[in-house]
Design a protein around this motif. Structure first.
Motif, PDB file in Angstrom:
ATOM      1  N   LEU A   1      -0.619  20.118  40.351  1.00 17.27           N
ATOM      2  CA  LEU A   1       0.722  19.953  40.878  1.00 17.27           C
ATOM      3  C   LEU A   1       0.668  19.776  42.390  1.00 17.27           C
ATOM      4  CD1 LEU A   1       2.500  22.716  38.788  1.00 17.27           C
ATOM      5  CD2 LEU A   1       2.706  20.236  38.478  1.00 17.27           C
ATOM      6  N   PRO A   2       1.631  19.042  42.958  1.00 18.19           N
ATOM      7  CA  PRO A   2       1.571  18.781  44.412  1.00 18.19           C
ATOM      8  C   PRO A   2       1.658  20.040  45.254  1.00 18.19           C
ATOM      9  CG  PRO A   2       3.673  18.054  43.484  1.00 18.19           C
ATOM     10  CD  PRO A   2       2.775  18.355  42.332  1.00 18.19           C
ATOM     11  N   TYR A   3       2.298  21.084  44.740  1.00 22.11           N
ATOM     12  CA  TYR A   3       2.384  22.319  45.519  1.00 22.11           C
ATOM     13  C   TYR A   3       1.212  23.249  45.242  1.00 22.11           C
ATOM     14  CZ  TYR A   3       4.918  23.308  41.165  1.00 22.11           C
ATOM     15  OH  TYR A   3       5.297  23.397  39.848  1.00 22.11           O
ATOM     16  N   GLY A   4       0.183  22.734  44.576  1.00 16.26           N
ATOM     17  CA  GLY A   4      -1.073  23.461  44.419  1.00 16.26           C
ATOM     18  C   GLY A   4      -0.942  24.776  43.698  1.00 16.26           C
ATOM     19  N   THR A   5      -1.460  25.829  44.309  1.00 13.45           N
ATOM     20  CA  THR A   5      -1.506  27.153  43.681  1.00 13.45           C
ATOM     21  C   THR A   5      -0.295  28.011  44.026  1.00 13.45           C
ATOM     22  OG1 THR A   5      -2.812  27.973  45.553  1.00 13.45           O
ATOM     23  CG2 THR A   5      -4.033  27.138  43.655  1.00 13.45           C
ATOM     24  N   LEU A   6       0.690  27.453  44.696  1.00 10.97           N
ATOM     25  CA  LEU A   6       1.878  28.236  45.046  1.00 10.97           C
ATOM     26  C   LEU A   6       2.632  28.636  43.787  1.00 10.97           C
ATOM     27  CD1 LEU A   6       3.215  26.149  48.073  1.00 10.97           C
ATOM     28  CD2 LEU A   6       1.767  28.189  48.129  1.00 10.97           C
ATOM     29  N   SER A   7       3.327  29.751  43.856  1.00 10.72           N
ATOM     30  CA  SER A   7       4.087  30.232  42.691  1.00 10.72           C
ATOM     31  C   SER A   7       5.313  30.997  43.163  1.00 10.72           C
ATOM     32  CB  SER A   7       3.207  31.139  41.818  1.00 10.72           C
ATOM     33  OG  SER A   7       2.759  32.272  42.560  1.00 10.72           O
ATOM     34  N   GLY A   8       6.255  31.194  42.221  1.00  9.90           N
ATOM     35  CA  GLY A   8       7.441  32.001  42.489  1.00  9.90           C
ATOM     36  C   GLY A   8       8.292  31.440  43.610  1.00  9.90           C
ATOM     37  N   GLY A   9       8.667  32.336  44.533  1.00 10.65           N
ATOM     38  CA  GLY A   9       9.527  31.953  45.630  1.00 10.65           C
ATOM     39  C   GLY A   9       8.888  30.951  46.566  1.00 10.65           C
ATOM     40  N   MET A  10       7.547  30.922  46.626  1.00 14.15           N
ATOM     41  CA  MET A  10       6.872  29.969  47.491  1.00 14.15           C
ATOM     42  C   MET A  10       7.071  28.539  46.997  1.00 14.15           C
ATOM     43  SD  MET A  10       5.738  31.733  49.934  1.00 14.15           S
ATOM     44  CE  MET A  10       4.708  30.505  50.743  1.00 14.15           C
TER      45      MET A  10
ATOM     46  N   VAL B   1      15.176  17.062  39.039  1.00 14.68           N
ATOM     47  CA  VAL B   1      15.790  17.295  37.733  1.00 14.68           C
ATOM     48  C   VAL B   1      14.824  16.963  36.601  1.00 14.68           C
ATOM     49  CG1 VAL B   1      17.607  16.517  36.163  1.00 14.68           C
ATOM     50  CG2 VAL B   1      18.147  16.997  38.566  1.00 14.68           C
ATOM     51  N   THR B   2      14.115  15.839  36.729  1.00 17.32           N
ATOM     52  CA  THR B   2      13.205  15.404  35.656  1.00 17.32           C
ATOM     53  C   THR B   2      11.833  16.051  35.752  1.00 17.32           C
ATOM     54  OG1 THR B   2      12.447  13.496  36.943  1.00 17.32           O
ATOM     55  CG2 THR B   2      14.376  13.186  35.520  1.00 17.32           C
ATOM     56  N   GLY B   3      11.515  16.621  36.900  1.00 20.59           N
ATOM     57  CA  GLY B   3      10.189  17.205  37.090  1.00 20.59           C
ATOM     58  C   GLY B   3       9.110  16.177  37.371  1.00 20.59           C
ATOM     59  N   ASN B   4       9.482  14.907  37.527  1.00 25.90           N
ATOM     60  CA  ASN B   4       8.512  13.847  37.786  1.00 25.90           C
ATOM     61  C   ASN B   4       8.515  13.528  39.276  1.00 25.90           C
ATOM     62  OD1 ASN B   4       6.782  11.699  37.729  1.00 25.90           O
ATOM     63  ND2 ASN B   4       8.161  10.308  36.654  1.00 25.90           N
ATOM     64  N   LEU B   5       7.700  14.254  40.053  1.00 26.90           N
ATOM     65  CA  LEU B   5       7.656  14.050  41.492  1.00 26.90           C
ATOM     66  C   LEU B   5       6.939  12.775  41.879  1.00 26.90           C
ATOM     67  CD1 LEU B   5       6.928  17.687  42.719  1.00 26.90           C
ATOM     68  CD2 LEU B   5       9.118  16.520  42.512  1.00 26.90           C
ATOM     69  N   ALA B   6       6.337  12.098  40.916  1.00 28.01           N
ATOM     70  CA  ALA B   6       5.626  10.858  41.210  1.00 28.01           C
ATOM     71  C   ALA B   6       6.573   9.738  41.612  1.00 28.01           C
ATOM     72  CB  ALA B   6       4.795  10.415  40.002  1.00 28.01           C
ATOM     73  N   ILE B   7       7.861   9.850  41.302  1.00 28.48           N
ATOM     74  CA  ILE B   7       8.780   8.763  41.637  1.00 28.48           C
ATOM     75  C   ILE B   7       9.166   8.770  43.109  1.00 28.48           C
ATOM     76  CG2 ILE B   7       9.741   8.804  39.315  1.00 28.48           C
ATOM     77  CD1 ILE B   7      12.245  10.101  40.449  1.00 28.48           C
TER      78      ILE B   7
END
Length: 540
Positions: free
Chosen positions: A420-429, A533-539
């Protein structure tokens, strides 16, 4: 839309800066793609000689360009005359663009290829492409009659400087046997150990074989890693500087630049290896060896060579007589009030962070919040200029932007596989990462890109005075070139080209860059909302 013509018979700084930035970007893209992106084993298919020639040729061009910059210090009046009309004719940039396309065609030929069948065509395309790239920028910087006058007056010294600098990378390799490489390697190993040991790592250190590391990541500081090539290159450039400015320098004091250059090269090379080791110890061995290692060396050489020369120019003890600066006839505004800087600086920071992020992280998108902070700081610095823009916005601009955004999201794009583009970040991060991503995408990117592409670059390409509209053919050409360069920064280049033309039309219609910024922001808002909304950050 702004227009800021430079005074006559003075170097037009902004077009020169644009040419330098464009050339650096083109060389960076070419070098990165052919070395690290395409699936082609050069040495395995073409051999060491051919691959070394290709690699050293690009390095030679870097050195020759640096030599021209050095020569400009020697003959500033000639360069002022040469560059007094820089940027007046945009047509040569088409040659530059054609050269870049030619130089990139071998990507299609070499991807997954084997054998030597494509070697001759690839070299032919590279030579032709580099020739057109440089010819196009030369035409952008000065018309032919000024180049003829310039070359007629520079004569032998410039030719010697170009030949010497072009041979510098190959000469640096040839000079290696005359250096005490083992002793330099010993010093480099000890300095790296001194830098890393205080950080608390449980290091494995073998001073005999010069191995250092931890666990599965062990570096061997062999003679090839001693930085000898960088030292030799620095010495060549210092020698060139001493020869070009021999009439101004005080000898033998000026020879002190040689030990200073050697010491600075060794120290920075040790720092480079220490940083490489830290990257590997933190779980990024591929990034350390394949990304950082291959580019940091050239960065260190550039810093040392230019740093020594710039410092030497300011040390009175090295000169026969004090160098008196000519009084300026006009005072330049400070950076935060310079209208040119306001349009270029934020975009430069944006591009620089885009280049640096992949060099320091295997998941560069995770660093997007840091990029947003840096770009926002650049915008804040020049805000005294930007707040004086006309911020009135036409409703048609919002509509045009929304239509561009709808076009963008209706063209299907498959989700990106992998991390994922945000790597290992989780939760509030993760939520915080999305917040920064939205701020950057919807607010900052439209601002910095439109200020640079439409308000600065396209205006300069049109070259018209406020009370003298440019011919329609030139207006169209400027829009096409700007949209093409804008598209080159995007993976979805076809959609970006159309978007660039729309933003240009919006700004041209009202004469306000704020309309183009608003249209771009509306388009990005639609795209970002659909991506979340779609979860497709590739667009995006």
């Amino acid at each position: 839309m702004s227009d800021m013509p430079a005074p006559p018979l003075r170097p037009r700084v902004a077009p020169c800066a644009l040419a330098a930035g464009l050339l650096a970007l083109e060389f960076l893209v070419i070098g990165m793609i052919f070395k690290h992106v395409i699936d082609f084993d050069c040495r395995g298919n073409w051999g060491v000689t051919a691959c070394g020639t290709a690699s050293k040729s690009l390095a030679a061009l870097y050195c020759m360009i640096a030599a021209v910059g050095l020569f400009s210090m020697l003959r500033p009046a000639l360069f002022r005359d040469l560059l007094s009309e820089a940027g007046h004719d945009a047509r040569p940039l088409l040659l530059n663009l054609a050269g870049f396309v030619l130089a990139m065609i071998p990507v299609l030929m070499l991807q997954g290829a084997t054998g030597t069948a494509m070697m001759a065509p690839a070299f032919a395309l590279w030579i032709a492409g580099m020739g057109l790239i440089l010819t196009g920028l030369a035409g952008w910087l000065a018309p032919r009659f000024r180049w003829r006058a310039f070359l007629g007056q520079t004569g032998l010294p410039l030719g010697v400087a170009l030949i010497a600098s072009g041979l510098a990378p190959a000469l640096a390799v040839r000079l290696q046997p005359i250096w005490q490489i083992e002793r330099i390697s010993d010093v480099t190993f000890r300095v790296v150990t001194m830098l890393i040991e205080p950080l608390g790592y449980d290091l494995y250190v073998d001073p005999i074989r010069k191995h250092i590391g931890e666990g599965d990541f062990i570096l061997s500081i062999a003679p090839a890693c001693s930085g000898i090539e960088g030292i030799a290159l620095v010495m060549i450039f210092v020698s060139l500087y001493l020869w070009l400015f021999r009439s101004e320098l005080r000898f033998p004091r000026a020879f002190l630049l040689f030990p200073v250059g050697i010491a600075a090269s060794m120290v920075l090379n040790a720092v480079r290896i220490a940083v490489l080791l830290l990257i590997g110890l933190h779980g990024q061995p591929e990034l350390a060896v394949g990304g950082f290692h291959s580019h940091a060396g050239w960065m260190m050489f550039t810093i040392v060579a230019l740093g020594i020369i710039l410092i030497a120019r300011r040390v009175p003890a090295l000169h026969r007589a004090p160098v008196l600066r000519a009084a300026r006839t006009e005072t330049l505004p400070p950076l935060w009030r310079d209208p040119v800087a306001a349009r270029i600086l934020p975009f430069a920071v944006f591009m620089l962070t885009a280049v640096v992020a992949p060099a320091i992280s295997m998941t560069p998108a995770m660093l997007y919040p840091l990029r947003v902070i840096l770009v926002a700081a650049a915008v804040a610095l020049v805000w005294p200029v930007l707040r004086n823009l006309v911020w009135r916005i036409s409703p048609l601009s919002w509509l045009a932007g929304i239509l561009v955004g709808v076009m963008w999201v209706l063209i299907p794009v498959a989700p990106t596989e992998g991390p994922l583009p945000y790597g290992t970040l989780s939760g509030g991060m993760v939520a915080l990462w999305f917040l920064f991503r939205g701020i950057g995408t919807v607010l900052l990117v439209p601002l910095v890109e439109e200020l640079f592409f439409r308000d600065y670059l396209e205006t300069r390409l049109r070259g018209s005075e406020p009370d003298s509209p440019a011919p329609m053919a030139r207006v169209i050409l400027a829009a096409l070139i700007t949209a093409g360069l804008f598209a080159a920064l995007h993976d979805r280049w076809a959609e970006a080209f159309v978007a660039g033309l729309v933003f240009s039309l919006v700004a041209r219609r009202s004469g306000r860059i704020s309309d183009a910024i608003a249209a771009h922001a509306a388009a990005n808002l639609v795209v970002f909302a659909v991506a979340v909304v779609t979860g497709n950050l590739a667009i995006i």
